[in-house]
Design an enzyme around this catalytic site. Structure first.
Site, PDB file in Angstrom:
ATOM      1  N   PHE A   1      88.382   2.693  56.737  1.00  0.00           N
ATOM      2  CA  PHE A   1      87.992   3.582  57.823  1.00  0.00           C
ATOM      3  C   PHE A   1      89.114   4.577  58.115  1.00  0.00           C
ATOM      4  CE2 PHE A   1      84.621   0.946  60.342  1.00  0.00           C
ATOM      5  CZ  PHE A   1      83.754   1.055  59.274  1.00  0.00           C
TER       6      PHE A   1
ATOM      7  N   HIS B   1      86.458  -0.677  44.975  1.00  0.00           N
ATOM      8  CA  HIS B   1      86.390  -1.066  46.389  1.00  0.00           C
ATOM      9  C   HIS B   1      85.022  -1.673  46.664  1.00  0.00           C
ATOM     10  CE1 HIS B   1      87.499  -1.170  50.543  1.00  0.00           C
ATOM     11  NE2 HIS B   1      86.506  -0.380  50.895  1.00  0.00           N
TER      12      HIS B   1
ATOM     13  N   GLU C   1      82.140   6.255  45.815  1.00  0.00           N
ATOM     14  CA  GLU C   1      83.115   5.759  44.849  1.00  0.00           C
ATOM     15  C   GLU C   1      82.638   6.016  43.425  1.00  0.00           C
ATOM     16  OE1 GLU C   1      86.001   1.913  43.965  1.00  0.00           O
ATOM     17  OE2 GLU C   1      84.264   1.666  45.296  1.00  0.00           O
TER      18      GLU C   1
ATOM     19  N   HIS D   1      83.958  -8.828  52.248  1.00  0.00           N
ATOM     20  CA  HIS D   1      85.010  -7.826  52.436  1.00  0.00           C
ATOM     21  C   HIS D   1      86.156  -8.465  53.217  1.00  0.00           C
ATOM     22  CE1 HIS D   1      87.121  -4.232  52.917  1.00  0.00           C
ATOM     23  NE2 HIS D   1      86.174  -3.408  53.347  1.00  0.00           N
TER      24      HIS D   1
ATOM     25  N   LYS E   1      83.790  -8.112  45.845  1.00  0.00           N
ATOM     26  CA  LYS E   1      83.226  -8.362  47.174  1.00  0.00           C
ATOM     27  C   LYS E   1      81.837  -8.977  47.128  1.00  0.00           C
ATOM     28  CE  LYS E   1      85.999  -4.824  49.496  1.00  0.00           C
ATOM     29  NZ  LYS E   1      86.761  -4.300  48.337  1.00  0.00           N
TER      30      LYS E   1
ATOM     31  N   CYS F   1      91.177  -1.122  55.782  1.00  0.00           N
ATOM     32  CA  CYS F   1      90.895  -1.939  54.600  1.00  0.00           C
ATOM     33  C   CYS F   1      91.799  -1.620  53.417  1.00  0.00           C
ATOM     34  CB  CYS F   1      89.433  -1.773  54.202  1.00  0.00           C
ATOM     35  SG  CYS F   1      88.306  -2.176  55.554  1.00  0.00           S
TER      36      CYS F   1
END
Length: 424
Positions: free
Chosen positions: A410, A314, A325, A351, A346, A174
């Protein structure tokens, strides 16, 4: 010489977007700040046997409205999104004299591409496998493999416009889109190119990925109320919503942009990429990698944390991700964080995986240009552990000179971009 290369200023002169809330920069931005949700019931494939039935699909997109029919037949949908976003970035960056014709003044080999994607043409791969099992190998298209290969998206853009400079394809989950921008800037600063097109594109909406991510408990299961399912930082968040689309930005050395008299949208001030070495899917609980990444991006930009006016987080809407975060932001910005609006796009777009790092950077650029920061949708129940100013539900007028965009993926992939208002 090395010091001069590192000091070379890189600016953004064109942008393009294909998103679940609009195709084109104008529609994307207008719908983002108006609070439109792009999440709905999946229409691409049957979901009767799936636990998750929702996603943020790109809507009312007919590829043949933008691309020749032959090209559409020969490309995966993620490539089509990339081509459309790239075309808009080249057009708004005034690099096109006409359809498919680059400006003659560009020096040969000095315009390149970096494209980011997580899973490339996975839909084409799965469709071909299904066809192979149902009708046999003789009916498989000769374009099956090119439709699967991630780098062919960049190749298709290069072929369309006759681009012959550096071409790289990045897969950092991502973070792919953000890393495409960072790597493109490196190539300009190192003198390998004058202009770089950075593209992030993704379309992974298929039963396999839906089932796999649902099995990992990563996806929201709020099927009855899809528009409310993506809830970054909200106490009721239960996972992210898959999205799809593409973003593109045109980067140039400042000298090159000034030489051709093009409008400058913003300046790329800093970039960093850090891995955590911790876990395949979970972030390090205290945000070690995210902290290192943001601090390095600030150092590369030569900025103190107090100079940041807005953060596009994010913020995926997962329990662990949003909490980590928030911790990392507090560690980097300290008490100054109380004065910084932090929002996640998002909530509106879902996403976008490899595309999100660029569409969210574009949101930062538009915030700088308009003095409006986009909201975090569906924030209704505060989480005591996520207690920042997340710009809940309604866009806000805020003067923004410098913004930060985070993209975490990831494998402990962490990327951070810092963008600023262009000052001559």
């Amino acid at each position: 010489v090395i010091k001069v290369m590192l000091m070379k200023r890189v600016v953004i002169t064109g942008m393009g977007a294909v998103t679940p809330i609009g195709v084109g920069i104008t529609d994307y931005w207008d719908h983002l700040i108006s609070g439109l949700s792009g999440v709905g019931i999946i229409t691409r494939f049957p979901t009767d046997d799936l636990a998750v039935k929702i996603a943020a699909e790109v809507k009312e997109f007919a590829a043949t409205d933008y691309l020749p029919k032959k090209l559409v037949r020969e490309t995966d949908v993620f490539m089509q999104y990339a081509l459309v976003a790239a075309a808009e970035a080249l057009k708004t960056g005034t690099l096109l004299e006409g359809p498919g014709l680059l400006q003659a003044f560009l020096r040969p080999g000095r315009l390149g591409i970096v494209l980011g994607t997580s899973l490339g043409g996975i839909n084409s791969a799965l469709s071909a496998e299904e066809q192979l099992l149902s009708v046999g190998p003789d009916r498989i298209s000769p374009f099956t493999v090119p439709k699967m290969l991630a780098n062919v998206a960049a190749a298709r853009i290069a072929i369309t416009y006759g681009i012959q400079g550096p071409s790289l394809t990045v897969n950092t989950a991502c973070s792919s889109g953000a890393d495409a921008v960072g790597l493109a800037a490196m190539l300009i600063r190192s003198g390998e190119a004058d202009v770089m097109l950075a593209v992030g594109s993704e379309s992974i909406l298929c039963p396999l990925l839906t089932a796999g991510l649902a099995s990992a408990r990563a996806l929201s299961r709020q099927n009855e109320n899809p528009e409310k399912a993506s809830r970054p930082f909200d106490a009721g968040r239960d996972g992210f919503v898959m999205g799809e689309g593409a973003g593109a930005v045109l980067l140039e050395s400042l000298e090159h942009a000034q030489g051709r008299g093009v409008r400058i949208d913003a300046e790329l001030l800093g970039y960093a990429s850090f891995t955590e070495g911790y876990h395949v899917t979970l972030p390090e609980p205290e945000g070690r990698g995210e902290i290192n990444c943001m601090e390095k991006a600030l150092a590369n930009a030569g900025l103190e944390p107090a100079r940041i006016d807005y953060i596009n987080a994010h913020g995926t809407s997962t329990k662990a991700g949003d909490l980590t975060e928030t911790k990392a932001l507090k560690a980097v910005f300290g008490t100054h964080l109380n004065q910084i609006p932090v929002s996640s796009s998002k909530g509106a777009t879902g996403h976008l995986m490899g595309a999100g790092g660029i569409t969210e950077l574009i949101a930062c650029i538009k915030a700088i240009q308009t003095g409006i920061v986009p909201p975090t949708l569906n924030y209704s129940q505060p989480d005591p552990d996520c207690d920042l100013d997340y710009v809940p539900n309604v866009a806000r007028q805020v003067p923004v000179n410098i913004a930060m965009s985070n993209a975490f993926g990831f494998g402990g992939q962490n990327s951070c971009l810092i963008i600023g208002k262009y000052e001559p």
